[in-house]
Scaffold this motif. Structure first.
Motif, short mmCIF file in Angstrom:
data_model
loop_
_atom_site.label_atom_id
_atom_site.label_comp_id
_atom_site.label_asym_id
_atom_site.label_seq_id
_atom_site.Cartn_x
_atom_site.Cartn_y
_atom_site.Cartn_z
N LEU A 294 4.22 -2.38 4.41
CA LEU A 294 4.78 -1.10 4.06
C LEU A 294 4.90 -0.07 5.17
CD1 LEU A 294 1.90 -0.79 0.77
CD2 LEU A 294 4.04 -1.08 0.91
N SER B 7 9.35 6.81 -8.74
CA SER B 7 9.40 4.43 -8.91
C SER B 7 7.91 4.89 -9.75
CB SER B 7 8.45 4.81 -7.12
OG SER B 7 6.99 5.87 -7.21
N VAL C 44 3.56 4.65 -5.90
CA VAL C 44 5.03 3.69 -4.43
C VAL C 44 5.50 5.31 -4.05
CG1 VAL C 44 6.99 3.82 -3.11
CG2 VAL C 44 5.52 1.82 -4.57
N HIS D 290 0.18 -7.31 4.45
CA HIS D 290 0.51 -6.38 3.88
C HIS D 290 0.60 -4.73 3.72
CE1 HIS D 290 1.51 -4.49 -0.53
NE2 HIS D 290 -0.08 -4.40 -0.01
N GLU D 291 -0.10 -3.91 5.23
CA GLU D 291 0.61 -3.35 5.38
C GLU D 291 0.96 -2.69 6.08
OE1 GLU D 291 -1.60 -0.10 4.18
OE2 GLU D 291 -2.28 -1.50 2.64
N CYS E 272 12.40 4.83 -5.78
CA CYS E 272 12.52 2.75 -5.24
C CYS E 272 11.04 2.62 -6.24
CB CYS E 272 11.38 3.33 -3.95
SG CYS E 272 10.20 4.92 -4.07
N GLN E 273 10.57 0.88 -5.19
CA GLN E 273 9.45 0.60 -6.02
C GLN E 273 9.19 -0.13 -4.83
OE1 GLN E 273 11.83 -1.77 -9.07
NE2 GLN E 273 11.72 -3.77 -7.60
N GLU E 274 8.34 -1.25 -4.51
CA GLU E 274 7.68 -1.73 -3.37
C GLU E 274 8.75 -3.11 -2.93
OE1 GLU E 274 3.81 -3.81 -3.24
OE2 GLU E 274 2.68 -2.70 -2.95
N GLY E 275 9.20 -2.33 -2.02
CA GLY E 275 10.42 -3.12 -1.16
C GLY E 275 11.06 -2.93 -1.50
N GLN F 227 3.43 7.85 -2.01
CA GLN F 227 2.51 7.10 -0.84
C GLN F 227 4.16 7.46 0.18
OE1 GLN F 227 2.36 3.05 -1.21
NE2 GLN F 227 -0.22 3.76 -2.23
N TYR G 230 8.08 2.39 4.17
CA TYR G 230 8.01 3.33 4.69
C TYR G 230 9.69 4.25 5.67
CZ TYR G 230 4.05 2.68 2.05
OH TYR G 230 3.76 2.23 -0.33
N ILE H 186 7.22 -7.62 1.53
CA ILE H 186 6.56 -7.20 1.98
C ILE H 186 5.35 -8.16 1.36
CG2 ILE H 186 4.10 -5.10 0.91
CD1 ILE H 186 7.65 -4.03 1.32
#
Length: 387
Positions: free
Chosen positions: A182, A209, A213, A178-179, A142-145, A216, A186, A167
């Motif tokens: 995320l 990741s 990420v 933004h939060e 994974c990576q953000e989004g 988290q 998740y 995101i």
């Protein structure tokens, strides 16, 4: 996969009846079937009939047909295997020689007839019917989004779910959106884990990741497990391994599988052994290039000298429609084994198999250097040009 019946003659011809039980079994069957083989299976055909008044009606009729294979299509995501060919057995509903497509189904017997069951095909049957060799590793890359949830079985890397969530960027003075983005991302990963992972089978869950990420995602999973009193997740916490990767795409799995922490965790899995063998080949190619060759011509020459310590070959080469080509690779495998060499048959559905395919699908690590192989090849090419 269950072996129902096996009848082989002295000339290696014969038939084997199999009972596929899960998705990976279809991958094995796809690798077993060659052009001009015969398949006997239950199938459905739409039959038309004409009444005395001239009106036509059609109905779907289930029957057992035998066809000679002309082509095979396989969709690994859903495990659909379609075999097209000419009907070769008498049937009250279907003419001999007409074309029909059989969809092989899970939990239904079929019989495969081959003019020759070679060593690679028989090993494939033995592998498929060995109940100890089932799916054992899950990976969340994974990576953000973006997240790819993959299963690494003995012979396949299957993306079970791809998650893409936009995101919102952080804004000056406010990070709320933004939060929220995320948290939604998740939670989609968490829900996918609950739905897809069977911890009775899974030996390890890799979360990989760039950046933070993975930490988290891991934190969110176990915060939710505590909140919802999910005992299964809590009991299997030790199976989770966090590893750095360059991106959240499937191809990043190859670098993940080379990580020493993963190698030790997955030491007894086929996927890990393939990655180790490929890494050894690349290391040898860099440090002692006269002991590492790829491409069928160079590998065959190395085999003539009895110098192959480890042969790396993808299963795709054994699916060749040309019988002589398939025979060449089967003979190579048998020859290397007879001389005491180790043979690794890579799955082309694994990332490591895809990497090996970029090197023509066949490579060898030699027991001693052969600097003359490339020179011999150049001399032969020069002679061919002159002739």
């Amino acid at each position: 996969m269950k072996l129902i019946n096996k009848t082989l003659e002295k000339d290696a011809s014969g038939h084997i009846t199999l009972y596929p039980e899960e998705l990976e079994d279809m991958w094995h069957v796809y690798n077993l079937i060659s052009k001009e083989d015969q398949i006997k299976a239950t199938t459905i055909r739409r039959l038309q009939s004409e009444s005395s008044t001239g009106s036509t009606t059609s109905q779907r009729t289930r029957m057992v047909l035998t066809i000679t294979v002309a082509s095979v299509d396989f969709d690994p995501q859903v495990g659909l295997l379609r075999i097209n060919g000419r009907v070769t057995s008498e049937n009250p509903y279907v003419k001999m020689g007409s074309y029909h497509t059989i969809d092989l189904e899970l939990n239904r017997n079929f019989t495969l007839v081959k003019p020759e069951w070679d060593v690679i095909a028989l090993e494939r049957v033995n592998d498929a019917c060995d109940v100890t060799k089932q799916a054992d590793v899950a990976a969340i890359v994974c990576q953000e989004g973006l997240a790819n949830i993959c299963f690494l079985t003995q012979h396949m890397t299957v993306v079970k779910q791809r998650i893409e969530t936009p995101i919102p960027r952080k804004r000056k003075g406010s990070v709320t959106n933004h939060e929220k983005g995320l948290q939604k991302f998740y939670d989609q990963i968490y829900q996918a884990i609950l739905r897809l992972l069977n911890f009775d089978i899974i030996k390890a869950v890799i979360i990989a990741s760039p950046g933070f990420v993975r930490e988290q995602v891991y934190q969110y999973i176990f915060d939710q497990a505590v909140k919802t009193d999910n005992k299964v997740l809590m009991e299997n916490r030790s199976k989770f391994v966090l590893i750095h990767s360059s991106s959240g795409h499937k191809h990043a799995l190859n670098e993940v599988m080379q990580d020493p922490a993963i190698q030790s965790k997955l030491a007894d899995t086929k996927a890990a052994r393939e990655v180790q063998a490929l890494e050894q080949f690349y290391t040898m190619l860099n440090n002692d290039p006269d002991r590492a060759f790829y491409g069928i011509n160079h590998v065959l020459k190395a085999n003539e000298h009895g110098a192959i310590g480890t042969l790396l070959v993808t299963d795709e080469l054994f699916r060749s429609a040309d019988i002589a080509t398939r025979r060449k690779y089967v003979d190579l495998v048998e020859s290397v084994r007879n001389m005491g060499g180790d043979v690794r048959v890579f799955s082309s559905m694994h990332v490591s198999g895809e990497q090996l395919n970029l090197l023509s699908g066949v490579a060898a690590i030699l027991t001693y250097p052969l600097p003359d192989i490339e020179m011999e090849d150049e001399e032969e090419q020069e002679e061919a040009k002159q002739n």
